[in-house]
Motif scaffolding. Structure first.
Motif, PDB file in Angstrom:
ATOM      1  N   LEU A 156       5.163  -3.491  -8.227  1.00 21.26           N
ATOM      2  CA  LEU A 156       4.899  -2.490  -9.453  1.00 21.26           C
ATOM      3  C   LEU A 156       4.432  -1.274  -8.903  1.00 21.26           C
ATOM      4  O   LEU A 156       3.735  -0.993  -8.025  1.00 21.26           O
ATOM      5  CB  LEU A 156       3.844  -2.939 -10.517  1.00 21.26           C
ATOM      6  N   HIS A 157       4.950  -0.069  -9.415  1.00 22.88           N
ATOM      7  CA  HIS A 157       4.457   1.233  -8.988  1.00 22.88           C
ATOM      8  C   HIS A 157       3.873   1.625 -10.124  1.00 22.88           C
ATOM      9  O   HIS A 157       4.416   1.949 -11.477  1.00 22.88           O
ATOM     10  CB  HIS A 157       5.807   2.197  -8.445  1.00 22.88           C
ATOM     11  N   ALA A 176      -7.784   9.296  -8.757  1.00 22.81           N
ATOM     12  CA  ALA A 176      -6.568   8.671  -9.164  1.00 22.81           C
ATOM     13  C   ALA A 176      -6.116   7.406  -7.919  1.00 22.81           C
ATOM     14  O   ALA A 176      -6.422   7.797  -6.759  1.00 22.81           O
ATOM     15  CB  ALA A 176      -5.256   9.175  -9.054  1.00 22.81           C
ATOM     16  N   ARG A 177      -5.951   6.157  -8.404  1.00 23.60           N
ATOM     17  CA  ARG A 177      -5.683   4.962  -7.365  1.00 23.60           C
ATOM     18  C   ARG A 177      -4.450   4.420  -7.723  1.00 23.60           C
ATOM     19  O   ARG A 177      -4.489   3.815  -8.986  1.00 23.60           O
ATOM     20  CB  ARG A 177      -6.738   4.235  -6.921  1.00 23.60           C
ATOM     21  N   LEU A 178      -3.397   4.297  -6.823  1.00 24.39           N
ATOM     22  CA  LEU A 178      -2.234   3.605  -7.267  1.00 24.39           C
ATOM     23  C   LEU A 178      -2.565   1.853  -7.250  1.00 24.39           C
ATOM     24  O   LEU A 178      -3.303   1.792  -6.516  1.00 24.39           O
ATOM     25  CB  LEU A 178      -1.065   4.121  -6.397  1.00 24.39           C
ATOM     26  N   ASP A 183       0.988  -1.114   0.038  1.00 23.65           N
ATOM     27  CA  ASP A 183      -0.022  -0.049  -0.156  1.00 23.65           C
ATOM     28  C   ASP A 183       1.019   1.221   0.026  1.00 23.65           C
ATOM     29  O   ASP A 183       1.518   1.596   1.137  1.00 23.65           O
ATOM     30  CB  ASP A 183      -0.986   0.187   1.221  1.00 23.65           C
ATOM     31  N   PRO A 184       1.094   1.913  -1.164  1.00 22.33           N
ATOM     32  CA  PRO A 184       2.070   3.222  -1.062  1.00 22.33           C
ATOM     33  C   PRO A 184       1.356   4.337  -0.213  1.00 22.33           C
ATOM     34  O   PRO A 184       2.363   5.086  -0.070  1.00 22.33           O
ATOM     35  CB  PRO A 184       1.848   3.516  -2.644  1.00 22.33           C
TER      36      PRO A 184
END
Length: 423
Positions: A404-405, A396-398, A25-26
């Protein structure tokens, strides 16, 4: 007095005990790049204690990352390439899948796979990729309003390219996109209570079954000429691969080629939306698109980490690494190394030289680099042709992935151009 410098030190003190680099979870570590930048000069290689994953050596500086990449004899890939797949013994696919196989066997697999990319295949595919990208972006222009560029562009281009390369039926591409997008999800519990790691394993298994069936079917067709079929056939210059090798490496190319390129495209488009001066400069000077693509790969490196295991006791940046220790490189950090890249946090579309390692390096460098570059160039070229600007929109959702980023969702708004640079 002796002038001999001190030997390596076994220091398993974790300099970031409250941070878990394996956390998918970034949002929990939004300032991670700043933290790694602070660590690079003083802890280029450090012990990352056991948290959500067992402990490992983290390699965050460019020079040491390159050493790990280039020395597969000391730093083996056979135990798995990611923190989620790393295991005490060899990966079941080791010896058959190129990514988890070391030399000398790696050279045979790489020769069979790499020769197909070197035979003009990518050059032949570029016009079709270019036409497909333009159709997608024209549709974005004609639609207007807010567009999720992951769904509209970034998820579609790599799957289309992989379909062309692998000889996949066009009707299957949406299904493949939906499966490859799940493979590197790694959060234990999704917001709805589901287990994303279980979803990832299921998607991987479904893709494995798909390529097995595709190979069986293609052997009964005289017109089958995709990469899957050519890997199985071999030539006078390279060995044919076994059924297991074909299936595993086709799976690897499909997953790796689609997921990493998808993430790289989202990072590129995100950069354009947040840096209007870069967008304007590329529209004014479209010949800079190729160098801008290289900078996009460096600046927005989609691969967060790659795992290796030490095959013997070794010193790295003064640290005494023991045989069997996991060694994990963080190329996103290496690509921001101030000793190699001037103003590394600046997106410089004209950066030259740009010795980034966004496609890895050494024996395990990405075999699909040329195909990935072709897709990035096409998207950037047609974006600056069809639009004069783009800007981020809400939502936006990472990705929830420690490997992976990139973005799972990336809404944007585009301003259509009244004139076109290329057509």
């Amino acid at each position: 007095m002796s002038s001999t410098s001190p030997g390596p030190v076994l220091d398993r003190t974790d300099p970031i005990p409250d941070i878990d680099l394996a956390d998918p979870d970034p949002a929990r570590t939004p300032d991670l790049e700043r933290i790694l930048a602070t660590l690079r000069p003083v802890h280029p290689v450090f012990w990352h204690g056991p948290k959500s994953r067992p402990g490992f050596w983290a390699v965050i500086r460019y020079a040491e990352t390159m050493r790990v990449y280039r020395d597969p004899t000391t730093f083996s890939a056979t135990n798995g390439m990611t923190l989620d797949s790393l295991r005490p013994g060899p990966d079941p696919a080791s010896g058959m899948m190129v990514e988890v196989t070391d030399p000398p066997e790696h050279r045979r697999l790489r020769r069979s796979i790499g020769a197909l990319f070197a035979d003009g295949v990518v050059t032949d595919l570029e016009p079709e990729i270019d036409r497909y990208v333009r159709r997608l972006l024209v549709a974005v222009r004609d639609r207007g309003g807010t567009v999720d560029v992951v769904e509209a562009v970034a998820s579609r281009v790599p799957t289309h390219a992989a379909g062309l390369l692998l000889g996949l039926p066009p009707a299957d591409l949406d299904w493949i996109t939906s499966r490859t997008s799940r493979v590197f999800l790694s959060r234990a519990a999704a917001d709805d209570g589901g287990d994303l790691r279980q979803e990832a394993e299921q998607a991987n298994g479904e893709l494995l079954g798909y390529f097995s069936r595709l190979l069986r079917t293609s052997r009964h067709r005289s017109d089958a000429d995709g990469l899957v079929q050519r890997l199985a056939a071999g030539t006078a210059d390279r060995d044919a691969l076994t059924t297991g090798e074909v299936v595993l490496n086709a799976l690897n190319l499909a997953i790796g080629g689609t997921t990493t390129t998808r993430a790289a495209l989202t990072n590129l488009l995100d950069a354009l939306s947040r840096m209007p001066d870069v967008f304007a400069s590329l529209r004014a000077n479209p010949s800079a698109v190729p160098t801008a693509v290289e900078e996009a790969v460096r600046w927005g490196n989609p691969v967060r980490h790659l795992a290796r295991v030490a095959t013997c006791d070794v010193e790295l940046a003064g640290q005494a690494i023991k045989e069997g220790d996991p060694v994990v490189v963080w190329p996103r950090s290496a690509n921001r190394d101030e000793a190699v890249f001037a103003q590394p946090d600046t997106f410089d579309a004209g950066r030259h030289p740009n010795p980034h390692i966004g496609f890895a390096a050494g024996p395990h460098s990405c075999p699909g680099t040329a195909l990935g570059r072709a897709q990035l160039r096409a998207v950037l070229r047609h974006t600056v042709d069809l639009f004069t600007a783009c800007e981020p929109a809400e939502g936006a959702r990472l990705m929830q992935s420690n490997f992976l980023h990139g973005y799972e969702r990336l809404p944007m708004r585009f301003t259509a151009a009244g004139d076109h640079l290329f057509t």
